[in-house]
Enzyme design. Structure first.
Site, short mmCIF file in Angstrom:
data_model
loop_
_atom_site.label_atom_id
_atom_site.label_comp_id
_atom_site.label_asym_id
_atom_site.label_seq_id
_atom_site.Cartn_x
_atom_site.Cartn_y
_atom_site.Cartn_z
N THR A 186 -1.15 -28.62 70.83
CA THR A 186 -2.47 -28.02 70.73
C THR A 186 -3.15 -28.11 72.09
O THR A 186 -2.65 -28.76 73.00
CB THR A 186 -3.31 -28.76 69.68
OG1 THR A 186 -3.52 -30.11 70.12
CG2 THR A 186 -2.61 -28.77 68.34
N GLU A 330 -0.64 -25.24 64.33
CA GLU A 330 -0.12 -25.99 63.19
C GLU A 330 0.43 -25.10 62.07
O GLU A 330 1.06 -25.60 61.15
CB GLU A 330 -1.21 -26.90 62.61
CG GLU A 330 -1.63 -28.04 63.51
CD GLU A 330 -2.76 -27.69 64.47
OE1 GLU A 330 -3.39 -28.61 65.02
OE2 GLU A 330 -3.02 -26.46 64.67
N LYS A 440 -14.15 -21.69 72.03
CA LYS A 440 -12.91 -20.93 72.13
C LYS A 440 -13.11 -19.78 73.11
O LYS A 440 -13.79 -18.80 72.81
CB LYS A 440 -12.47 -20.40 70.77
CG LYS A 440 -10.97 -20.08 70.73
CD LYS A 440 -10.49 -19.92 69.32
CE LYS A 440 -8.97 -20.03 69.25
NZ LYS A 440 -8.47 -19.90 67.87
N TRP A 445 -8.82 -23.07 73.31
CA TRP A 445 -9.85 -24.05 72.95
C TRP A 445 -10.32 -24.84 74.16
O TRP A 445 -9.54 -25.19 75.04
CB TRP A 445 -9.33 -25.02 71.92
CG TRP A 445 -9.09 -24.47 70.55
CD1 TRP A 445 -7.88 -24.25 69.96
CD2 TRP A 445 -10.06 -24.06 69.59
NE1 TRP A 445 -8.04 -23.74 68.70
CE2 TRP A 445 -9.37 -23.62 68.44
CE3 TRP A 445 -11.46 -24.03 69.59
CZ2 TRP A 445 -10.03 -23.16 67.31
CZ3 TRP A 445 -12.11 -23.57 68.46
CH2 TRP A 445 -11.40 -23.15 67.35
#
Length: 538
Positions: A186, A330, A440, A445
């Site tokens: 991530t 994810e 974002k 992010w």
């Protein structure tokens, strides 16, 4: 009589395109603007040479092989060669700072790194941080190796030299379908990035579902251009999907010039393309100037919620359906697509846009979705009730690499996305907010918490809160609201320089700051960002 128990591994899909679509092209736009063309037959031979080459590097099954690369034919070969030999493909995000890259390389315990030549300086910065101790080889994705200080620490070899002279055939391995295939981190939304492990089984199921008309709708007659980077959640799985179904693939690596992108789409007659909203904003004028792209059947838009005005412009002016999709690292990442239902076929487009296209979509078959309130109770899908979005399914992460982030997974087997959503009676849902105040920007992010901590570490700053403000190009940008010590002078330039020195990437740096006498607080003493958004959000 029972069905055959055929393992769902990449070997099941790998040989399909070279055999049945051997003359279909794979086109890569090179940094100098030239085009590299090869066929699936070429791809099959070269990928199997890479499989032999990986064996020669002393790698064990399960070892991580990283890529620091743009979109292109060599990167595609690695997408298949690494997992087919039982290793794990770790795609490194080139937009991360050197500090974050150093962390994920060390955390993943990467053994080999494949890197594009123009990204060598970034990898050299990582080397300067002492983060390549576990790396044995660096493979430069080129014909030859340029001069680099990396050669003092690891073996550096050119990709073409590495695979040259290797056999064209690699005997398929008998792999368990639950063997790890890929590792994607991530963007470090709250603290350090977390690793998500994809398996052969999850990737095959994701690829097969993504190709359906409920997904991205890709078939053998398509020409697919993933504008989403191959280092970003496996380019939304499109390289696996397009290869599995024998679609022509078109890649554009490096910085994306709107004029060059549209020219590439026109020249190669692209039928399906996928990218973040900022990409579709940037190319809209170019498409309009050409009078449209008649071969482009639809575009997929993900990574952030596209503004309604953008969806409408593509529909009205350009005649191109812009289909919104939702997912996360994810979720492999495709989890929903905003296609209209059959009963909506007679609706006018404005009604379809309001009911469907402005939403995150319908969950794909196999993906289960729930929206729960703060007490964990499911809220009704009535178009009004809000709650946190939870998902589960065969290509949804069940844990993070290394066992981190256990609070994101419920005892009854759901993943907590951190997004706040509203579900409609029609089954569509829309993301209304972000539970953790993330920013974002351009589909990537930015952690407001990390930025706040860094700013408050500056001399002269007593308090800092970071909120997202709208931006025409990037969707959102971070705004730093801060309180200074008496007599202190801290402005935008100082904040940007400090954040740069503390590891933030250039694209993450704020474009504006606001100096306040005091930050608003909630009843519990926390910074009240709702008040800041109301004041500065416009």
């Amino acid at each position: 009589m029972a069905m055959m128990d055929t393992p769902l591994t990449t070997w099941l899909l790998f040989g399909h395109a070279p055999r049945y679509f051997h003359d279909t092209e794979i086109v890569s736009c090179l940094p100098d603007g030239g085009l590299h063309r090869c066929t699936y037959a070429d791809f099959g031979r070269r990928t199997q040479r890479l499989m032999h080459a990986l064996d020669s590097l002393g790698l064990e099954r399960g070892d991580r092989v990283a890529t620091l690369a743009w979109n292109g034919h060599r990167h595609l070969e690695a997408y298949w060669a690494v997992p087919c030999t039982g290793r794990v493909l770790h795609t490194l995000n080139v937009r991360l700072s050197a500090d974050h890259l150093a962390y994920v390389i060390g955390h993943a315990e990467d053994r080999v790194i494949l890197v594009d030549a123009d990204l060598l300086p970034l990898l050299e910065q990582v080397y300067g941080l002492g983060a390549l101790a576990g790396v044995t080889h660096v493979v430069v994705l080129a014909d030859e190796v340029p001069s680099t200080p990396l050669s003092r620490a690891v073996t550096v070899v050119a990709y073409e030299e590495l695979i040259g002279g290797r056999p064209d055939h690699y005997p398929p391995l008998d792999l368990d379908e639950r063997t790890p295939l890929g590792l994607c981190y991530t963007s470090g939304t709250t603290g350090c990035p977390k690793g998500v492990v994809y398996t052969h089984r999850s990737t095959v199921l994701h690829a097969m579902t993504a190709a359906t008309a409920a997904g991205v709708a890709i078939g053998p007659s398509d020409r697919v251009l993933p504008l989403v980077p191959m280092f970003h959640a496996n380019a939304w799985g499109l390289p696996y999907t397009a290869t599995a179904y024998g679609a022509k693939q078109v890649f554009h690596g490096g910085r994306q010039d709107p004029s060059a992108l549209v020219e590439l789409m026109a020249t190669e007659r692209v039928t399906v393309a996928a990218g973040v909203p900022t990409v579709w904003m940037s190319v809209a004028d170019e498409i309009a100037a050409r009078g449209g792209l008649p071969d482009l059947r639809h575009v997929m838009c993900g990574g952030a919620r596209p503004p309604g005005s953008l969806i409408e412009r593509y529909r009205r002016e350009l005649g191109i359906p812009l289909i919104q999709g939702w997912g996360m690292t994810e979720t492999s990442p495709l989890a929903s697509m905003a296609w209209p239902k059959e009963r909506m076929s007679d609706w006018d487009e404005e009604r379809v846009t309001g009911a469907v296209r402005n939403r995150a979509g319908l969950p794909l078959p196999g993906v289960q979705v729930e929206i729960r309130d703060e007490r964990g109770r499911a809220v009704p899908w009535d178009g009004e009730s809000m709650g946190e979005l939870l998902v589960r399914g065969p290509w949804i992460a069940g844990s993070y690499f290394g066992g981190e982030g256990t609070d994101r997974f419920t005892d009854d087997g759901w993943f907590l996305t951190g997004d706040v959503a509203v579900g409609s009676p029609d089954g569509y849902f829309v993301i209304t907010d972000r539970a953790k105040d993330l920013v974002k920007s351009g589909g990537e992010w930015i952690s407001s918490v990390d930025m706040e901590s860094a700013v408050m570490a500056m001399d002269g700053v007593t308090e800092a809160a970071v909120i997202a403000v709208p931006d025409e190009r990037w969707q959102e940008r971070p705004l730093v609201c801060m309180v200074l010590r008496p007599g202190a002078r801290v402005g935008l330039a100082e904040v940007r320089e400090h954040l740069k020195e503390t590891g933030f990437a250039r694209w993450q740096l704020p474009d504006q700051v606001e100096v306040l006498d005091a930050l608003p607080r909630t009843g519990t003493g926390k910074f009240d960002k709702k008040v800041l958004r109301a004041r500065f959000g416009a």
